[in-house]
Design an enzyme around this catalytic site. Structure first.
Site, short mmCIF file in Angstrom:
data_model
loop_
_atom_site.label_atom_id
_atom_site.label_comp_id
_atom_site.label_asym_id
_atom_site.label_seq_id
_atom_site.Cartn_x
_atom_site.Cartn_y
_atom_site.Cartn_z
CG HIS A 106 -2.18 -1.22 1.33
ND1 HIS A 106 -2.11 -1.57 2.24
CD2 HIS A 106 -2.92 -0.76 0.48
CE1 HIS A 106 -3.03 -2.60 2.44
NE2 HIS A 106 -3.51 -2.42 1.21
CE LYS A 124 -13.62 -6.32 3.47
NZ LYS A 124 -12.19 -6.57 2.37
NE ARG A 137 -3.25 -7.41 -4.32
CZ ARG A 137 -3.71 -7.06 -2.74
NH1 ARG A 137 -3.42 -7.41 -2.22
NH2 ARG A 137 -4.99 -7.75 -3.14
CB SER A 140 -4.21 -6.53 5.10
OG SER A 140 -3.73 -4.84 5.11
P1 ADP Z 1 -10.17 -3.91 0.12
O1 ADP Z 1 -10.50 -4.17 0.41
O2 ADP Z 1 -10.93 -2.30 -0.97
O3 ADP Z 1 -9.28 -4.28 -1.35
P2 ADP Z 1 -7.21 -3.54 0.69
O4 ADP Z 1 -6.89 -2.35 1.80
O5 ADP Z 1 -6.73 -4.28 0.42
O6 ADP Z 1 -8.47 -2.96 0.69
O7 ADP Z 1 -6.52 -3.14 -0.88
C1 ADP Z 1 -6.78 -0.67 -1.30
C2 ADP Z 1 -6.08 -0.92 -3.44
O8 ADP Z 1 -4.74 -1.58 -2.25
C3 ADP Z 1 -6.36 -2.39 -3.48
O9 ADP Z 1 -6.15 -1.78 -5.11
C4 ADP Z 1 -5.23 -3.83 -3.69
O10 ADP Z 1 -5.39 -3.88 -4.26
C5 ADP Z 1 -4.54 -2.67 -3.38
N1 ADP Z 1 -3.30 -3.20 -3.11
C6 ADP Z 1 -3.30 -4.16 -1.55
N2 ADP Z 1 -2.10 -4.77 -1.12
C7 ADP Z 1 -1.30 -4.10 -2.19
C8 ADP Z 1 0.45 -4.33 -2.97
N3 ADP Z 1 0.38 -5.05 -2.13
N4 ADP Z 1 0.74 -4.06 -3.88
C9 ADP Z 1 -0.17 -3.14 -4.78
N5 ADP Z 1 -1.16 -2.98 -4.52
C10 ADP Z 1 -1.99 -3.29 -3.18
#
Ligand code: ADP
Length: 163
Positions: free
Chosen positions: A22, A46, A95, A133
């Site tokens: 992130h 969630k 990803r 996460s």
């Molecule tokens: P959500 O629950 O909306 O998917 P996340 O917090 O998991 O929220 O992710 C938010 C954004 O960050 C999404 O667009 C996700 O694809 C992106 N993201 C999560 N992990 C990574 C990573 N390792 N590299 C690039 N983008 C990421």
């Protein structure tokens, strides 16, 4: 659509907790806009490890060196939140092909709801392509090493949760 002429983007997500993946997207997209709002989704369906307030606090700590980044949260429709903040662009990270399918659906829905709002995608740094996460929480839960996966502040916060 907006009067100030500033390019404002929103990076929405759960950030439960924020990872290095992130943070990489935050740093890179902050360079592309006058202002980047990292917006924590307040989704009651969630079951998060960190509360919205904790997630915001942690995001604020790890982005403190980025002057044009601010932290916010929303529970409204994303496009409505965007309007309220005079933001025009949604940033999302990709990803994998699996992310792409879901993100395409999300972007198309937002496009349908408000055609003036654009979604842009940033490809992950390959070294974070497996990182999420959920993976971080699974490792931390069993006292595994998450040092290279999250910033030090998050490593500490996870250790405190799983004491
Ligand atoms: P959500 O629950 O909306 O998917 P996340 O917090 O998991 O929220 O992710 C938010 C954004 O960050 C999404 O667009 C996700 O694809 C992106 N993201 C999560 N992990 C990574 C990573 N390792 N590299 C690039 N983008 C990421």
């Amino acid at each position: 659509m907006q009067s100030s002429g500033k390019r404002v983007a929103v990076y929405p997500g759960s950030f439960d907790p924020v990872t290095c993946g992130h943070l990489d997207i935050i740093r890179r997209s902050a360079k592309q806009f006058d202002h980047l709002i990292v917006a924590v989704l307040n989704n009651s369906s969630k079951n998060p490890l960190f509360s919205v307030e904790e997630r915001k606090q942690l995001l604020a700590e790890v982005t403190r060196d980025l002057p044009n980044v601010s932290i916010d949260s929303f529970r409204d429709l994303l496009v409505r939140f965007m309007r309220s903040r005079n933001a025009q662009v949604i940033v999302r990270g990709i990803r994998s092909v699996t992310d792409f399918e879901y993100e395409l659906q999300l972007a198309s829905t937002n496009q349908k709801l408000d055609s003036e709002i654009e979604t842009i995608f940033m490809m992950t740094d390959p070294k974070y392509s497996y990182l999420s996460s959920s993976i971080v929480k699974e490792i931390a839960q069993f006292q595994g090493n998450v040092k290279d996966l999250v910033p030090p502040e998050i490593e500490q916060a996870l250790a405190n949760k799983y004491i």
